[in-house]
Design an enzyme around this catalytic site. Structure first.
Site, short mmCIF file in Angstrom:
data_model
loop_
_atom_site.label_atom_id
_atom_site.label_comp_id
_atom_site.label_asym_id
_atom_site.label_seq_id
_atom_site.Cartn_x
_atom_site.Cartn_y
_atom_site.Cartn_z
N ARG A 15 -86.79 -7.75 12.32
CA ARG A 15 -88.04 -7.25 12.89
C ARG A 15 -88.04 -5.73 12.84
O ARG A 15 -87.02 -5.09 12.55
CB ARG A 15 -88.22 -7.72 14.34
CG ARG A 15 -87.19 -7.17 15.30
CD ARG A 15 -87.42 -7.67 16.72
NE ARG A 15 -86.50 -7.05 17.66
CZ ARG A 15 -86.53 -7.24 18.97
NH1 ARG A 15 -87.43 -8.06 19.49
NH2 ARG A 15 -85.66 -6.64 19.77
N TYR A 148 -77.52 6.42 24.09
CA TYR A 148 -78.04 6.15 22.74
C TYR A 148 -77.97 7.42 21.89
O TYR A 148 -77.51 7.38 20.73
CB TYR A 148 -79.47 5.65 22.86
CG TYR A 148 -80.20 5.44 21.57
CD1 TYR A 148 -79.99 4.30 20.79
CD2 TYR A 148 -81.15 6.37 21.13
CE1 TYR A 148 -80.69 4.10 19.60
CE2 TYR A 148 -81.85 6.17 19.94
CZ TYR A 148 -81.61 5.04 19.19
OH TYR A 148 -82.31 4.85 18.02
N LYS A 152 -75.80 7.96 18.47
CA LYS A 152 -76.40 8.32 17.19
C LYS A 152 -75.82 9.62 16.65
O LYS A 152 -75.68 9.79 15.43
CB LYS A 152 -77.92 8.42 17.33
CG LYS A 152 -78.61 7.07 17.55
CD LYS A 152 -78.38 6.11 16.40
CE LYS A 152 -79.22 4.85 16.53
NZ LYS A 152 -78.99 3.90 15.41
N THR A 182 -93.70 0.19 15.31
CA THR A 182 -93.30 -1.19 15.09
C THR A 182 -94.07 -2.08 16.06
O THR A 182 -94.90 -1.61 16.83
CB THR A 182 -91.79 -1.38 15.32
OG1 THR A 182 -91.51 -1.23 16.74
CG2 THR A 182 -90.97 -0.36 14.54
#
Length: 254
Positions: A15, A148, A152, A182
């Site tokens: 997805r 996060y 990254k 998205t």
């Protein structure tokens, strides 16, 4: 097509950005394998081809190794691994406790490393490549998603080190993504008005589409990027306009 006969694995490819990447590789002629913890609501298809799906928890090293062994047995090769799986909920660093934040780091940094190591023998044999899907959150402060952002940042550093250690057989590069539209964009940016308002802050005037990311990934995996390794390709529409420019009372355009 430019990737005819190539085999590509896209983690988290069921997805959103991952599905967009998978479709771009399918359109380029590749055989694509997508993996995620849960199956997609519908098959990922494009260019008259369909990606195969395998259920996989990337935080399970034994299962990851078994998965890549199976890819090798089935296809006989692996030309590109796209480490796309990841993500995070909004959670201020002072909330949730260290263990929850550590799980974000595990998913976004440790899991891509685990997958890359398991895929390495196949990639080395094919003189293939790894594409890490990073984020601008790793290059600037990331309030509300600090773990996060840290993961990254680490992922981009990992890719650069891998590019040196694994050369010349395997190329390793990163895509550094900005905001992408998205099916889950409303969770981050709100309704259509909110999405449009956020898009207007991007110099190119809109959020990226998953296909924009897919096109960049196909380039890095293709022969056209044969001398590109250890690079970070910014896919962020020009970045972010510095806030101080709008706050300052001088040098305003009339």
């Amino acid at each position: 097509m430019e990737l005819d006969g190539r085999v590509v694995v896209v983690t988290g490819g069921t997805r959103g950005v991952g599905a967009g990447i998978a479709r771009s590789f399918l359109e380029a002629g590749a055989q694509v394998v997508v993996c995620a913890r849960r199956p997609p609501p519908e098959a990922v298809c494009a260019g008259g081809r369909t990606a195969s799906f395998t259920a996989l928890d990337l935080r399970d090293p034994a299962a990851v190794q078994e998965f890549f062994d199976a890819v090798g047995r089935r296809y006989g090769r692996l030309d590109c691994l796209v480490n796309n799986a990841g993500g995070t909920p909004y959670r201020p660093l002072g909330e949730g406790g260290a263990q929850r934040h550590a799980r974000i780091v595990e998913l976004n940094l440790v899991a891509p490393m685990t997958a890359s190591l398991a895929a390495y023998p196949l990639l080395r044999e094919a003189h293939g490549s790894v594409v890490m899907v990073g984020s601008v959150s790793g290059t600037r402060p990331s309030p509300g998603t600090a773990a996060y952002g840290a993961a990254k940042a680490g992922l981009e550093s990992l890719a650069r080190s891998m590019a040196v250690e694994w050369a010349p057989e395997v190329r390793v590069n990163s895509l550094v993504l900005g905001m992408v539209r998205t099916e889950l964009a409303h969770l981050h940016y709100g309704d259509e008005a909110g999405i449009a308002a956020v898009g207007a802050t991007v110099p190119l005037g809109r959020l990226a589409e998953p296909a924009d990311v897919g096109a960049a990934a196909v380039f890095l995996a293709s022969g056209r990027a044969g001398y590109v390794s250890g690079a970070s390709l910014l896919v962020h529409g020009g970045g972010e306009r510095p806030a101080f420019l709008d706050a300052a009372t001088v040098n305003r355009e009339s």
